[in-house]
Write a protein that holds these residues in place. Structure first.
Motif, PDB file in Angstrom:
ATOM      1  N   THR A 169      14.845   8.748 -16.406  1.00  0.00           N
ATOM      2  CA  THR A 169      15.980   9.247 -17.624  1.00  0.00           C
ATOM      3  C   THR A 169      15.443   9.581 -19.191  1.00  0.00           C
ATOM      4  O   THR A 169      15.961   9.492 -20.024  1.00  0.00           O
ATOM      5  CB  THR A 169      17.147   9.006 -17.546  1.00  0.00           C
ATOM      6  OG1 THR A 169      17.035   7.635 -17.548  1.00  0.00           O
ATOM      7  CG2 THR A 169      17.614   9.083 -16.273  1.00  0.00           C
ATOM      8  N   LYS A 196      14.875   1.589 -27.935  1.00  0.00           N
ATOM      9  CA  LYS A 196      13.469   1.141 -28.686  1.00  0.00           C
ATOM     10  C   LYS A 196      13.774  -0.003 -28.067  1.00  0.00           C
ATOM     11  O   LYS A 196      11.584   0.353 -27.728  1.00  0.00           O
ATOM     12  CB  LYS A 196      13.740   0.263 -29.915  1.00  0.00           C
ATOM     13  CG  LYS A 196      13.946   1.464 -31.397  1.00  0.00           C
ATOM     14  CD  LYS A 196      14.906   0.950 -32.654  1.00  0.00           C
ATOM     15  CE  LYS A 196      15.553  -0.773 -32.548  1.00  0.00           C
ATOM     16  NZ  LYS A 196      16.915   0.420 -31.950  1.00  0.00           N
ATOM     17  N   ALA A 198      14.099  -0.174 -24.635  1.00  0.00           N
ATOM     18  CA  ALA A 198      13.435   0.498 -23.524  1.00  0.00           C
ATOM     19  C   ALA A 198      11.811   1.253 -23.700  1.00  0.00           C
ATOM     20  O   ALA A 198      11.044   1.228 -23.388  1.00  0.00           O
ATOM     21  CB  ALA A 198      14.377   1.695 -22.697  1.00  0.00           C
ATOM     22  N   GLU A 614      23.972  -6.073 -24.391  1.00  0.00           N
ATOM     23  CA  GLU A 614      24.799  -5.088 -24.245  1.00  0.00           C
ATOM     24  C   GLU A 614      25.586  -4.728 -23.162  1.00  0.00           C
ATOM     25  O   GLU A 614      25.035  -5.609 -22.264  1.00  0.00           O
ATOM     26  CB  GLU A 614      24.045  -3.277 -24.107  1.00  0.00           C
ATOM     27  CG  GLU A 614      22.877  -3.086 -23.194  1.00  0.00           C
ATOM     28  CD  GLU A 614      22.213  -2.356 -22.871  1.00  0.00           C
ATOM     29  OE1 GLU A 614      22.374  -1.387 -24.306  1.00  0.00           O
ATOM     30  OE2 GLU A 614      21.255  -1.659 -21.731  1.00  0.00           O
ATOM     31  N   ARG A 643      26.877  -3.156 -29.228  1.00  0.00           N
ATOM     32  CA  ARG A 643      26.166  -3.678 -28.093  1.00  0.00           C
ATOM     33  C   ARG A 643      26.971  -3.126 -27.017  1.00  0.00           C
ATOM     34  O   ARG A 643      26.729  -3.585 -25.705  1.00  0.00           O
ATOM     35  CB  ARG A 643      26.689  -4.557 -28.051  1.00  0.00           C
ATOM     36  CG  ARG A 643      26.407  -5.819 -29.305  1.00  0.00           C
ATOM     37  CD  ARG A 643      25.218  -6.159 -29.404  1.00  0.00           C
ATOM     38  NE  ARG A 643      23.907  -5.362 -30.726  1.00  0.00           N
ATOM     39  CZ  ARG A 643      22.940  -4.141 -30.304  1.00  0.00           C
ATOM     40  NH1 ARG A 643      22.079  -4.444 -29.339  1.00  0.00           N
ATOM     41  NH2 ARG A 643      23.248  -3.739 -31.277  1.00  0.00           N
TER      42      ARG A 643
HETATM   43  N1  LIG Z   1      16.614   7.338 -21.614  1.00  0.00           N
HETATM   44  C1  LIG Z   1      17.496   6.346 -21.798  1.00  0.00           C
HETATM   45  N2  LIG Z   1      17.782   6.698 -20.513  1.00  0.00           N
HETATM   46  C2  LIG Z   1      18.836   6.032 -19.873  1.00  0.00           C
HETATM   47  N3  LIG Z   1      19.387   4.642 -20.543  1.00  0.00           N
HETATM   48  C3  LIG Z   1      18.639   4.724 -21.159  1.00  0.00           C
HETATM   49  C4  LIG Z   1      17.524   5.723 -22.187  1.00  0.00           C
HETATM   50  N4  LIG Z   1      17.730   5.650 -23.318  1.00  0.00           N
HETATM   51  C5  LIG Z   1      18.405   4.378 -23.140  1.00  0.00           C
HETATM   52  N5  LIG Z   1      19.150   3.576 -22.436  1.00  0.00           N
HETATM   53  C6  LIG Z   1      19.743   2.642 -22.472  1.00  0.00           C
HETATM   54  O1  LIG Z   1      20.282   2.540 -23.357  1.00  0.00           O
HETATM   55  C7  LIG Z   1      20.547   0.982 -23.928  1.00  0.00           C
HETATM   56  C8  LIG Z   1      20.009   0.591 -25.133  1.00  0.00           C
HETATM   57  O2  LIG Z   1      18.256   0.888 -25.612  1.00  0.00           O
HETATM   58  P1  LIG Z   1      17.665  -0.580 -25.809  1.00  0.00           P
HETATM   59  O3  LIG Z   1      18.556  -1.723 -25.850  1.00  0.00           O
HETATM   60  O4  LIG Z   1      15.958  -0.171 -25.589  1.00  0.00           O
HETATM   61  O5  LIG Z   1      17.804   0.189 -27.510  1.00  0.00           O
HETATM   62  P2  LIG Z   1      18.032  -0.577 -28.964  1.00  0.00           P
HETATM   63  O6  LIG Z   1      16.848   0.730 -29.584  1.00  0.00           O
HETATM   64  O7  LIG Z   1      16.220  -1.545 -28.554  1.00  0.00           O
HETATM   65  O8  LIG Z   1      18.893  -1.169 -29.573  1.00  0.00           O
HETATM   66  P3  LIG Z   1      19.550  -2.635 -30.091  1.00  0.00           P
HETATM   67  O9  LIG Z   1      18.339  -1.817 -31.515  1.00  0.00           O
HETATM   68  O10 LIG Z   1      21.167  -1.944 -30.190  1.00  0.00           O
HETATM   69  O11 LIG Z   1      18.157  -3.584 -29.422  1.00  0.00           O
HETATM   70  C9  LIG Z   1      19.708   0.459 -22.772  1.00  0.00           C
HETATM   71  O12 LIG Z   1      20.669   0.509 -21.149  1.00  0.00           O
HETATM   72  C10 LIG Z   1      19.106   1.057 -22.461  1.00  0.00           C
HETATM   73  O13 LIG Z   1      18.797   1.538 -20.530  1.00  0.00           O
END
Ligand SMILES: Nc1ncnc2c1ncn2[C@@H]1O[C@H](COP(=O)(O)OP(=O)(O)OP(=O)(O)O)[C@@H](O)[C@H]1O
Length: 664
Positions: A169, A196, A198, A614, A643
């Motif tokens: 996705t 980010k 991911a 999260e 979160r």
């Molecule tokens: N394209 C996507 N499809 C499905 N789930 C997603 C997608 N993008 C992000 N997510 C989900 O959203 C959540 C947040 O992703 P992630 O932890 O990588 O974000 P982040 O930007 O690092 O957040 P933070 O700054 O809060 O740490 C995760 O559960 C991730 O699996």
């Protein structure tokens, strides 16, 4: 479902059966080839490679063989999966998500269909059975309907246990970053839940697929703490990538003993880039050119080496500050070559064996070691922090007198072995160690939560990387006193050119919660754009005032006990023990998430450790106590609020922090 759709579904299910059969047959073929190669002596390398390939094709049924399909531009539909599968004629049955053709699955959009006429996403039951599909027609005139239902279902699928991959996705804005070429060092600024982490991990998998050289040099992923590293460390192995090392910032400078604490002011000073200059000056002050002749008695006849010759031979090594161990080795080579020339001028013809003996000769080694004496980084730092004069000389024109005073220890330790080091000291020791012998380097480094790193920490990570890195972070979530402070400042310490890319759509956090979190931005990071949310979840936000928040929490967790969702309670650090006890007294077990292999249903998270984690349902307990934690309080609250994947409950007893009260 119409009968046509049912027929289509059956056809797709059959295709999945076919793909499994092809995978099994390819694996059987490889194993047969390996068997034959084993019978031929000397073909061990081929056997190892064939076995490795066969292992990769093991059909473990852990995840579906494909998750999507595109129709067009090829005459046949293209099925996209986590790995490549081909049939007996070597025709592709499933293509790897990292191939250029698969990029169309992620990037094609209404208005820019990239020759794709239809995108199909598949839904699977927990046992791997293909149960549904969702079609998106793509033409230049079609309109985007936002996130597809299958994407939303994937994001909202119950989150228990470690982070999982998002390969089925990935969204177009994320895919752009994932597929950026290896040579670019990227700084990805993105609000909470924009993906980010991911994206960084999928980028690592993409680069490993694209560049075989990375398979040899490996990829390093650095996270802020052990808890976080454990949380993310299963994503890449699940994508079939094992050449990745995951380390927390502390593990990077591995230390046997727990670091001692120190004040924020001292830690920030020790993390400052100017400290690198001070350390270099201290270390290079030990370099001495000889004042007397050296006689190499191991040659026949003897050769006398004058100080002037040593100066000429080592001048450029000193000027370029070549790391000590390397400089010493170069000087030994040069002296040996000099001795050979001397002997030849005098009409001798030394053999290669003679020269090897001279290179090993005591006099030659002692001469090189007298220029670059053996350095113990811990001794250098102990001397520097215990001797005001020494520090004064190394820090002259770099640190103020007041700063030097801050660095000095009140008394010197009895011995180097007894010195007590803080985390910032460990990075100073690492900097010194690298001046002696640079560390092993990885082909690429992914650095998460990069907004929190000090310049010295950034330097330590970057010297472990050949040439490019991916930094991920959110300046609004910055909570360390030593942080560089802005992406521009971070970029200055990387030592390679870099560019900043932004992610602004949150896939994790529902709209109502993002709105409340955004209301804190003007106070914590006014320079950043507000995050937008890709999802609306009715009833996502609830604010409860309570006389006794712990009682209310017990009630809330009891009600949640039967529900499969993960629940994370984020609270002020100093409330952790009391609340844990109170819950235990009520018969509720709650602990740090991913603390051990057994996952708790309820996680209790001190606000300072919530970053990067999260939960389906987040309870922010007593936000007024979280914001009371000094100048980073509002940032900690911002992190805590964001979160949540589906629900956020704010349980408060006192006045809500002003920004929250206004945004309700
Ligand atoms: N394209 C996507 N499809 C499905 N789930 C997603 C997608 N993008 C992000 N997510 C989900 O959203 C959540 C947040 O992703 P992630 O932890 O990588 O974000 P982040 O930007 O690092 O957040 P933070 O700054 O809060 O740490 C995760 O559960 C991730 O699996």
């Amino acid at each position: 479902m119409s009968s046509h759709a049912e027929e289509e579904l059956r056809a797709e299910q059959q295709y999945l059966v076919h793909a499994h059969a092809c995978l099994r047959s390819s694996r059987a073929q490889l194993l047969e080839l390996a068997e034959r190669a084993r019978a031929r002596p000397g073909d061990e390398e081929a056997v190892a490679w064939l076995e490795w390939r066969a292992e990769q094709l093991r059909d473990e049924n852990k995840s579906p063989l494909f998750f999507g399909r595109i129709d067009g531009p090829e005459p046949r539909p293209c099925y996209i999966g986590r790995r490549h599968v081909s049939d007996e004629q070597d025709e592709p049955v499933v293509i790897d998500w990292r191939t250029p053709m698969a990029a169309r699955f992620y990037r094609a959009s209404p208005g820019q269909p990239m020759e794709v006429t239809r995108r199909r996403r598949f839904g699977f039951a927990a046992d791997g059975a293909l149960t549904s599909f969702d079609d998106e027609p793509l033409t230049e005139n079609s309109v985007s309907a936002g996130l597809s239902e299958l994407v939303i279902a994937e994001i909202e699928r119950t989150h228990v246990g470690p982070m999982r991959d998002i390969v089925a996705t990935i969204q177009p804005d994320q895919d752009e970053i994932v597929r950026t070429e290896l040579a670019s060092t990227l700084i990805v600024q993105g609000g909470p839940g924009t993906g980010k982490t991911a994206v960084g991990l999928h980028r690592a998998a993409y680069l490993l697929f694209e560049h075989t050289k990375l398979r040899r040099s490996g990829v390093l992923v650095v996270g802020p703490n052990d808890l976080f590293v454990r949380y993310i460390s299963r994503v890449l192995p699940a994508l079939g990538e094992s050449q990745v090392v995951h380390l927390s910032v502390d593990e990077l400078v591995a230390a046997k003993r727990k670091p001692v604490p120190e004040t924020a002011e001292v830690a920030a000073l020790k993390g400052d880039a100017r400290m690198a200059q001070v350390l270099a000056a201290a270390l290079w002050a030990g370099v001495r050119l000889p004042t007397e002749d050296t006689v190499v008695r191991e040659s026949s006849p003897y050769v006398r080496i004058h100080p002037e010759t040593v100066r000429e031979l080592s001048e450029d090594l000193v000027a370029q500050r070549v790391p000590v161990a390397r400089a010493r080795a170069h000087l030994i080579e040069r002296i040996t070559a000099h001795v050979r020339r001397e002997l030849e001028t005098r009409g001798h013809a030394p053999s290669d064996a003679d020269m090897r003996r001279i290179a090993r000769a005591k006099s030659v080694r002692e001469l090189a070691a007298s220029v670059w004496p053996t350095v113990n980084p811990a001794q250098v730092l102990v001397d520097l922090f215990s001797d005001a004069d020494l520090l004064g000389r190394a820090a002259e024109g770099v640190l103020t007198a007041e700063e030097q005073r801050l660095l000095l220890w009140p008394s010197a330790p009895a011995s180097v072995g007894r010195a007590k080091w803080s985390l910032a000291d460990r990075f100073l020791l690492d900097e010194l160690a690298s001046l002696v012998e640079p560390p092993t380097r990885f082909g690429h480094v992914v650095i998460d939560e990069a907004q929190d790193l000090s310049p010295l920490q950034l330097r330590a990570i970057m010297r472990r990387c050949v040439d490019s890195a991916t930094l991920l972070g959110d300046m609004a979530q910055r909570t360390t006193p030593w942080a560089a402070g802005s992406w521009r400042a971070v970029a200055e310490h990387l030592g390679v050119p870099s560019r900043v890319l932004q992610l602004t759509t949150s896939y994790r956090v529902p709209r109502d919660i993002v709105r409340v979190a955004n209301s804190l931005l003007p106070e914590i990071s006014p320079e950043l754009p507000p995050t937008v949310s890709g999802r609306h979840v009715p009833g996502a936000l609830e604010v409860q005032a309570s006389e006794d928040t712990a009682d209310s929490l017990v009630e809330l967790l009891r009600a949640a006990e039967q529900h499969p969702d993960s629940v994370g309670v984020v609270l002020a650090d100093d409330r952790f023990t009391a609340v844990r006890r109170r819950l235990a007294a009520a018969g509720i077990t709650a602990g740090l998430p991913h603390e051990d292999e057994a996952e708790h249903k309820f996680s209790l998270v001190p606000a300072s450790l919530a970053k990067g984690l999260e939960f389906d349902h987040v309870v922010v307990l007593e936000p007024e106590l979280i914001t009371a934690a000094g100048q980073d309080g509002l940032r900690l609250l911002y992190i805590a609020l964001t979160r949540a994947i589906s629900r956020l409950t704010i349980l408060h007893t006192g006045e809500l922090p002003a920004a929250l009260a206004a945004a309700r």
